[in-house]
Design a protein around this motif. Structure first.
Motif, short mmCIF file in Angstrom:
data_model
loop_
_atom_site.label_atom_id
_atom_site.label_comp_id
_atom_site.label_asym_id
_atom_site.label_seq_id
_atom_site.Cartn_x
_atom_site.Cartn_y
_atom_site.Cartn_z
N ASN A 1 66.53 -15.97 44.73
CA ASN A 1 67.32 -14.94 45.42
C ASN A 1 67.05 -14.98 46.92
OD1 ASN A 1 67.67 -12.00 46.48
ND2 ASN A 1 68.92 -12.19 44.64
N PRO A 2 68.11 -15.11 47.76
CA PRO A 2 67.89 -15.23 49.21
C PRO A 2 67.22 -13.99 49.81
CG PRO A 2 70.25 -15.12 48.67
CD PRO A 2 69.52 -15.21 47.40
N ALA A 3 67.55 -12.81 49.31
CA ALA A 3 66.95 -11.59 49.87
C ALA A 3 65.48 -11.48 49.50
CB ALA A 3 67.72 -10.36 49.39
N LEU A 4 65.19 -11.72 48.21
CA LEU A 4 63.79 -11.63 47.76
C LEU A 4 62.94 -12.73 48.40
CD1 LEU A 4 63.97 -10.75 43.96
CD2 LEU A 4 63.40 -9.27 45.86
N ASN A 5 63.58 -13.86 48.66
CA ASN A 5 62.86 -14.97 49.26
C ASN A 5 62.36 -14.61 50.66
OD1 ASN A 5 61.77 -17.50 49.21
ND2 ASN A 5 63.65 -18.53 49.84
N ILE A 6 63.08 -13.70 51.32
CA ILE A 6 62.62 -13.23 52.63
C ILE A 6 61.62 -12.08 52.45
CG2 ILE A 6 63.37 -12.02 54.74
CD1 ILE A 6 65.96 -13.66 54.60
N SER B 1 55.38 -17.91 50.90
CA SER B 1 54.69 -18.58 52.00
C SER B 1 54.15 -17.53 52.98
CB SER B 1 55.65 -19.52 52.72
OG SER B 1 55.25 -19.70 54.04
N ILE B 2 52.85 -17.59 53.23
CA ILE B 2 52.22 -16.59 54.09
C ILE B 2 52.76 -16.68 55.53
CG2 ILE B 2 50.16 -18.03 54.56
CD1 ILE B 2 50.06 -14.25 54.15
N VAL B 3 53.02 -17.93 55.98
CA VAL B 3 53.54 -18.09 57.35
C VAL B 3 54.94 -17.46 57.45
CG1 VAL B 3 54.23 -19.77 59.12
CG2 VAL B 3 52.19 -20.17 57.77
N ASP B 4 55.77 -17.76 56.44
CA ASP B 4 57.12 -17.16 56.44
C ASP B 4 57.05 -15.64 56.40
OD1 ASP B 4 58.12 -19.65 56.52
OD2 ASP B 4 58.87 -19.73 54.45
N LEU B 5 56.14 -15.16 55.57
CA LEU B 5 55.98 -13.71 55.42
C LEU B 5 55.61 -13.08 56.77
CD1 LEU B 5 56.27 -12.07 52.77
CD2 LEU B 5 53.80 -11.93 52.71
N LEU B 6 54.63 -13.70 57.44
CA LEU B 6 54.21 -13.19 58.75
C LEU B 6 55.35 -13.28 59.76
CD1 LEU B 6 50.59 -14.66 59.06
CD2 LEU B 6 51.23 -12.25 58.82
N LEU B 7 56.12 -14.37 59.64
CA LEU B 7 57.24 -14.60 60.56
C LEU B 7 58.30 -13.50 60.38
CD1 LEU B 7 57.28 -17.23 62.29
CD2 LEU B 7 59.12 -18.01 60.82
N TYR B 8 58.68 -13.26 59.12
CA TYR B 8 59.73 -12.27 58.84
C TYR B 8 59.26 -10.86 59.20
CZ TYR B 8 61.82 -16.07 56.10
OH TYR B 8 62.36 -17.27 55.71
N TYR B 9 58.05 -10.50 58.72
CA TYR B 9 57.58 -9.14 58.96
C TYR B 9 57.18 -8.92 60.42
CZ TYR B 9 58.11 -7.95 54.13
OH TYR B 9 58.67 -7.68 52.92
N LEU C 1 55.68 -24.64 67.81
CA LEU C 1 56.78 -23.69 68.06
C LEU C 1 56.53 -22.39 67.31
CD1 LEU C 1 60.10 -25.74 68.01
CD2 LEU C 1 59.27 -24.27 69.84
N THR C 2 55.99 -22.52 66.09
CA THR C 2 55.70 -21.31 65.29
C THR C 2 54.63 -20.47 65.98
OG1 THR C 2 56.22 -22.60 63.33
CG2 THR C 2 55.10 -20.50 62.97
N VAL C 3 53.57 -21.15 66.43
CA VAL C 3 52.50 -20.43 67.13
C VAL C 3 53.05 -19.78 68.39
CG1 VAL C 3 50.31 -20.71 68.37
CG2 VAL C 3 50.65 -21.85 66.18
#
Lengths: 229, 278
Positions: free
Chosen positions: B172-177, B182-190, B249-251
């Protein structure tokens, strides 16, 4: 003593206070009078840090105002400043939780005196009852200074008398009070100092006893002279 | 101490909306699982009748298995429940300031006169809705196995393909965000979301301090903040793409988020302490 020195305040391009200076001593009642828009409420809010000033100085007992001073100064607005869905009893709990100088005993004494029901919700109160609760919440704090904004506004005759009676009671003894009101007759005999404002400027300030003794004029007489010009 | 008291106060005011949202979310997700399961069974029965198949095994051999995950790869009740919660939280981030400032009983006057630093008020108003958001996300996560159990109880194992719950989130695209593994993605989104709220608060406090002029300044401030945060994305799209590695770039993005958040928090607290007008 509350001191205002050359206080200036603008709302956009409108100059609301244009160099206001006066002192309100502790243990005395100082009344700010003036027509609507004279800047009375703005002065009280500026003293309480509820609106910033552009320039000038405000000192409380010689020091600049800070958050800790909210235990020494009380502002009684002309509106109730508690959430509408809160009960009076909950308002008391809130005040007790946040203010060390909240005097529960006095609050309950005033509750009985003003015949308020602790189960009533704030948004169910009439204008007169709300004014009494407002005053109660101010008086129930052991504060050195009380700033009251139009405590008689929209209040019926009997409530007005009840509120006025408080100003001559031991509950305000020793406190410095700054009061704004249009209903000057109710409290005229209690006033120590009067500051008259017009369009953000002080037009006259005097000690009411001196005015009576030296010129034989009451506060209302002086108001007529100043504002009917 | 005042912060915890104020936070508790704000959370108590949020208890009823949180309860309502929890009920709506639960109802929609349970209904989602129930309706998806029944839809699958009805479909299987229709086909079995049409093709004269007598058992579910025969259906599965001919047409494949049903899976709860299929209800996650399309727009459905689950997305609706997420949208309702997100819309409420988004609205509340603005409402939390105006509710107390306007109307017959300006409670903000009282809050500003509390004998403690106004920073407490700022943090309480920032963290209360965020905590509610986290509570709703936890509920979403909790409801995944619940929905899965409902689906399992209706669809027989002969035609059912069980998928790990982790997979449901990935599909699910919404749940995936929202619940990214992924902890990095989670930190990125939140991180992005919280920074957006912090910048929004600065805009609101500018408006509360300077009214119309404040709205203008707030919009400019938000535009500048968005531009700064988007610099790594601009680099990613430009000819300088290969001057930095993805991790760099992420950092860089995290540093910019932290800088924008830090400046905005400081400025908001300055506005609340010195410029806020009732």
């Amino acid at each position: 003593m509350i001191e205002l020195i050359d206080v200036k305040k603008r709302f956009g391009l409108k100059k609301v206070l244009q160099g206001v200076s006066f002192t309100a001593p502790r243990g005395a009642i100082t009344c700010l009078t003036g027509l609507n828009g004279a800047g009375k409420t703005t002065i009280l809010k500026a003293i309480m840090g509820l609106t910033p000033i552009q320039s000038g100085t405000i000192r409380i007992d010689g020091s600049a105002r800070n958050q800790a001073m909210y235990e020494r100064m009380v502002y009684v607005s002309d509106q109730l400043t508690m959430p509408g869905r809160m009960k009076i009893a909950d308002c008391f709990s809130f005040m007790k939780e946040y203010y060390r100088n909240w005097n529960s005993e006095r609050a309950n004494e005033l509750l009985a005196r003003f015949q308020l029901n602790p189960a009533d919700k704030v948004n169910s109160l009439s204008k007169g009852t709300a004014a009494k609760l407002n005053l109660l919440m101010g008086l129930a704090m052991d504060a050195d200074y009380m700033l009251l904004d139009e405590p008689f506004s929209g209040v019926d005759l009997f409530s007005r008398e009840e509120i006025a009676a408080v100003f001559s009671s031991e509950m305000v003894e020793g406190r410095g009070i700054i009061l704004t009101t249009h209903e000057i007759r109710e409290v005229e005999h209690l006033l120590d100092y009067v500051v008259m404002l017009d369009h953000g400027r002080i037009t006259k300030q005097f000690a009411s006893d001196d005015m009576r003794m030296e010129e034989g004029k009451s506060v209302v007489d002086v108001m007529r002279e100043v504002y009917k010009r | 101490m005042t912060y915890w008291k104020l936070l508790n106060f704000e959370l108590r005011r949020l208890a009823l909306p949180l309860g309502i949202l929890a009920v709506i979310t639960t109802a929609l997700q349970v209904y989602n699982a129930y309706s998806q399961a029944n839809k699958s069974i009805d479909y299987a029965h229709r086909i079995m009748k049409k093709e004269h198949l007598s058992t579910m095994e025969q259906y599965a051999n001919e047409h494949g298995y049903f899976s709860y995950s299929k209800s996650f790869d399309e727009l459905n009740w689950l997305i609706l429940s997420i949208f309702i919660c997100a819309a409420f939280i988004g609205f509340y981030f603005v409402f939390i300031w105006y509710r107390d400032s306007v109307g017959r009983h300006p409670f903000m006057t009282r809050l500003l006169m509390l004998p403690a630093s106004r920073r407490n008020l700022y943090w309480a108003k920032l963290t209360a809705p965020l905590l509610v958001m986290i509570a709703l996300l936890a509920l979403q996560q909790l409801l995944l196995p619940v929905g899965d159990s409902i689906y399992r109880s209706i669809v027989p194992s002969e035609v059912r393909e069980d998928v790990p719950l982790q997979m449901l989130i990935l599909i699910n695209p919404a749940l995936n965000i929202l619940l990214s593994p992924s902890i990095v993605d989670l930190l990125l989104y939140y991180g992005t979301g919280i920074t957006a709220v912090i910048v929004l608060y600065t805009g609101i406090l500018l408006e509360r301090s300077y009214r119309w002029y404040g709205i203008l300044v707030g919009l400019v401030y938000a535009a500048v903040a968005i531009f700064v945060v988007m610099i790594p994305l601009i680099i990613l799209q430009s000819d300088y793409r290969y001057t930095m590695m993805d991790s760099q770039l992420t950092v860089f993005y995290f540093i910019l988020l932290a800088a924008v958040s830090g400046i905005s928090v400081w400025y908001s607290q300055y506005l609340l302490a010195k410029k806020f007008t009732i």
